[in-house]
Write a protein that holds these residues in place. Structure first.
Motif: not given
Length: 220
Positions: A122, A119, A125-126
């Motif tokens: 993602a 992941e 991106k966080r």
């Protein structure tokens, strides 16, 4: 016998009119107040009105002082209550802002140290969503090589916060010290490795109603 008749003739008859006058005088004397002269009713009314007027003036004079003191006290209390309320509100706002700085720093530290190769996009991106300024730009520029390494090594990292504290804070910025323990695993490595312990100093900037991290430093 003749002497008695002469004596009877010498007695003067009683004047009825004098008796009537005497009776009227006695009646008038009986109506007079033995304790003193009568007070004319209009004069008595004027005196009572004057006494009432003076009493009312004295009462009003005393009441004005009491009312003035009461109003002054009420105004002072209202002013003090308003000032204390403003200070309480101001302190509450400042504390809420400090809590926000620490919360954002904690979450960013977790995002930086919790990366799963399955992941990773993602996860990156966080991190970028919670970053701003130079830190955002630098991390974005290095994100793709980092993603490639994580995927190739099939690495997993999991961070947990040990301690977090506010070092300094202003209206627009704060520095937060974070102690984090990081567990790392990779393909073919042992699962139960001892976690690595890091300390990070994060600079957090206020951005509107929220806050974001503008700098991350690893410290001894």
């Amino acid at each position: 016998m003749a002497e008695h008749d002469d004596a009877a003739e010498q007695v003067d008859p009683i004047d009825v009119s004098d008796a009537s006058e005497l009776s009227d005088a006695e009646g008038a004397a009986g109506e007079t107040d033995p304790d003193g002269p009568d007070i004319d009713e209009p004069a008595a009314d004027d005196l009572a009105a004057e006494i009432t007027k003076r009493s009312a003036q004295q009462w009003l004079s005393g009441s004005r002082g009491v009312i003035t003191a009461s109003v002054t006290a009420i105004v002072a209390l209202v002013g003090l209550g308003g000032w204390l309320g403003y200070r309480v509100h101001e302190d509450h706002q400042a504390q809420a802002q400090r809590n926000l700085y620490v919360q954002v720093a904690r979450q960013t530290a977790i995002n930086l140290t919790t990366i799963n190769y399955t992941e990773v996009d993602a996860d990156i991106k966080r991190v970028l969503d919670s970053a701003t300024g130079a830190f955002h730009d630098e991390f974005q520029n290095r994100s793709q090589p980092f993603i490639d390494v994580v995927k190739k090594a099939q690495s997993k990292t999991e961070g947990s916060i040990s301690e977090a504290g506010l070092l300094s804070a202003t209206e627009d910025q704060a520095q937060v010290l974070i102690a984090v323990a990081v567990k790392t695993s990779m393909a073919g490595s042992l699962e139960n490795q001892e976690p690595r312990r890091w300390r990070m100093r994060l600079t957090v900037d206020k951005t509107g109603d929220s806050a974001k991290v503008s700098k991350v430093e690893f410290v001894p």
